[in-house]
Design a protein around this motif. Structure first.
Motif, mmCIF file in Angstrom:
data_model
loop_
_atom_site.group_PDB
_atom_site.id
_atom_site.type_symbol
_atom_site.label_atom_id
_atom_site.label_comp_id
_atom_site.label_asym_id
_atom_site.label_seq_id
_atom_site.Cartn_x
_atom_site.Cartn_y
_atom_site.Cartn_z
ATOM 1 N N TYR A 4 14.343 -5.022 -0.219
ATOM 2 C CA TYR A 4 13.150 -5.760 -0.599
ATOM 3 C C TYR A 4 12.179 -4.811 -1.283
ATOM 4 O O TYR A 4 12.280 -3.587 -1.136
ATOM 5 N N THR A 5 11.237 -5.397 -2.015
ATOM 6 C CA THR A 5 10.116 -4.614 -2.536
ATOM 7 C C THR A 5 8.847 -5.420 -2.286
ATOM 8 O O THR A 5 8.880 -6.655 -2.233
ATOM 9 N N ILE A 6 7.743 -4.698 -2.127
ATOM 10 C CA ILE A 6 6.453 -5.359 -1.907
ATOM 11 C C ILE A 6 5.332 -4.457 -2.409
ATOM 12 O O ILE A 6 5.425 -3.232 -2.335
ATOM 13 N N GLY A 7 4.302 -5.084 -2.917
ATOM 14 C CA GLY A 7 3.058 -4.398 -3.253
ATOM 15 C C GLY A 7 1.987 -4.907 -2.309
ATOM 16 O O GLY A 7 2.034 -6.052 -1.872
ATOM 17 N N PHE A 8 1.007 -4.066 -1.993
ATOM 18 C CA PHE A 8 0.016 -4.500 -1.012
ATOM 19 C C PHE A 8 -1.220 -5.130 -1.640
ATOM 20 O O PHE A 8 -1.987 -5.792 -0.946
ATOM 21 N N THR A 9 -1.426 -4.966 -2.958
ATOM 22 C CA THR A 9 -2.618 -5.556 -3.562
ATOM 23 C C THR A 9 -2.469 -7.072 -3.653
ATOM 24 O O THR A 9 -1.365 -7.608 -3.678
ATOM 25 N N LYS A 10 -3.610 -7.735 -3.659
ATOM 26 C CA LYS A 10 -3.697 -9.206 -3.720
ATOM 27 C C LYS A 10 -3.068 -9.871 -2.492
ATOM 28 O O LYS A 10 -2.656 -11.018 -2.551
ATOM 29 N N LYS A 11 -2.976 -9.129 -1.396
ATOM 30 C CA LYS A 11 -2.486 -9.680 -0.132
ATOM 31 C C LYS A 11 -3.402 -9.198 0.980
ATOM 32 O O LYS A 11 -3.804 -8.036 0.994
ATOM 33 N N ASN A 12 -3.656 -10.080 1.922
ATOM 34 C CA ASN A 12 -4.349 -9.599 3.112
ATOM 35 C C ASN A 12 -3.285 -9.095 4.092
ATOM 36 O O ASN A 12 -2.086 -9.278 3.872
ATOM 37 N N ALA A 13 -3.724 -8.463 5.155
ATOM 38 C CA ALA A 13 -2.776 -7.882 6.115
ATOM 39 C C ALA A 13 -1.875 -8.948 6.727
ATOM 40 O O ALA A 13 -0.672 -8.727 6.909
ATOM 41 N N GLU A 14 -2.427 -10.119 7.018
ATOM 42 C CA GLU A 14 -1.624 -11.178 7.640
ATOM 43 C C GLU A 14 -0.445 -11.571 6.743
ATOM 44 O O GLU A 14 0.697 -11.655 7.206
ATOM 45 N N THR A 15 -0.714 -11.797 5.472
ATOM 46 C CA THR A 15 0.343 -12.178 4.523
ATOM 47 C C THR A 15 1.356 -11.061 4.353
ATOM 48 O O THR A 15 2.564 -11.286 4.377
ATOM 49 N N PHE A 16 0.865 -9.842 4.193
ATOM 50 C CA PHE A 16 1.720 -8.675 3.978
ATOM 51 C C PHE A 16 2.714 -8.505 5.130
ATOM 52 O O PHE A 16 3.927 -8.441 4.914
ATOM 53 N N PHE A 17 2.220 -8.470 6.356
ATOM 54 C CA PHE A 17 3.104 -8.241 7.505
ATOM 55 C C PHE A 17 3.974 -9.460 7.812
ATOM 56 O O PHE A 17 5.090 -9.316 8.302
ATOM 57 N N HIS A 118 0.935 -5.635 -7.347
ATOM 58 C CA HIS A 118 1.198 -6.955 -6.763
ATOM 59 C C HIS A 118 2.584 -7.480 -7.138
ATOM 60 O O HIS A 118 3.349 -7.893 -6.271
ATOM 61 N N GLU A 119 2.911 -7.452 -8.419
ATOM 62 C CA GLU A 119 4.190 -7.970 -8.899
ATOM 63 C C GLU A 119 5.091 -6.820 -9.346
ATOM 64 O O GLU A 119 4.602 -5.779 -9.793
ATOM 65 N N PRO A 120 6.396 -7.002 -9.283
ATOM 66 C CA PRO A 120 7.322 -5.895 -9.548
ATOM 67 C C PRO A 120 7.616 -5.609 -11.020
ATOM 68 O O PRO A 120 8.096 -4.528 -11.333
ATOM 69 N N HIS A 121 7.322 -6.528 -11.925
ATOM 70 C CA HIS A 121 7.793 -6.342 -13.298
ATOM 71 C C HIS A 121 7.178 -5.135 -13.989
ATOM 72 O O HIS A 121 7.819 -4.520 -14.832
ATOM 73 N N LEU A 122 5.966 -4.745 -13.639
ATOM 74 C CA LEU A 122 5.351 -3.534 -14.186
ATOM 75 C C LEU A 122 5.066 -2.538 -13.062
ATOM 76 O O LEU A 122 3.972 -1.999 -12.945
ATOM 77 N N CYS A 123 6.079 -2.304 -12.259
ATOM 78 C CA CYS A 123 5.940 -1.375 -11.134
ATOM 79 C C CYS A 123 7.196 -0.527 -10.992
ATOM 80 O O CYS A 123 8.305 -1.015 -11.212
#
Length: 146
Positions: A4-17, A118-123
């Motif tokens: 999996y991949t994830i970015g932490f921006t544009k997410k609060n802790a609840e959504t992220f975890f 936030h999104e993977p396409h430019l990461c």
């Protein structure tokens, strides 16, 4: 093998975890160069270690060898380097580092690459997965969480 991949921006802790827990992530692999930034909020190294263990039963590993150099990253962030050049420089850097020889299947199985975007396409986290699929026999099946 699932990754999996994830970015932490544009997410609060609840959504992220919640994303990590629902995906049964076993290890969060931090591919950021700087994992201590005050701008990271809940995603700072020590906080992540605690929250991952408490909320998800997952481990935390910082892998700066899977991050771009400060020079490459800063040039891109400042707008001095277009994405295509950044991508080429980072792919060459991973090749020079021989990352495919140092990343173990055990680490990657149900692992999740973390970066800030936030999104993977430019990461670069997307580039790490694509590079490993091209230069190893890991056959990673990626799901981007966002």
């Amino acid at each position: 093998m699932n990754i999996y991949t994830i970015g932490f921006t544009k997410k609060n802790a609840e959504t992220f975890f919640k994303f990590l827990k629902e995906s049964n992530v076993k290890t969060l692999i931090d591919v950021r160069l700087n994992n201590l930034s005050q701008l990271a909020g809940f995603a700072k190294r020590d906080d992540l270690k605690f929250f991952l263990n408490e909320l998800c039963g997952a481990d935390y590993v910082h892998s700066p060898e899977l991050a771009p150099t400060k020079d490459i990253l800063n040039a891109y962030k400042k707008g001095d380097m277009p994405w295509e050049t950044y991508e080429d420089k980072f792919l060459n850097l991973m090749s020079q580092r021989n990352i495919e020889k140092n990343v173990t299947p055990a680490l990657l199985d149900h692992g999740c690459f973390l970066c800030s975007e936030h999104e993977p396409h430019l990461c670069h986290r997307r580039l790490v997965v694509e590079y490993l699929n091209e230069h190893s026999d890991l056959n990673l099946k990626v799901k981007h969480l966002f």
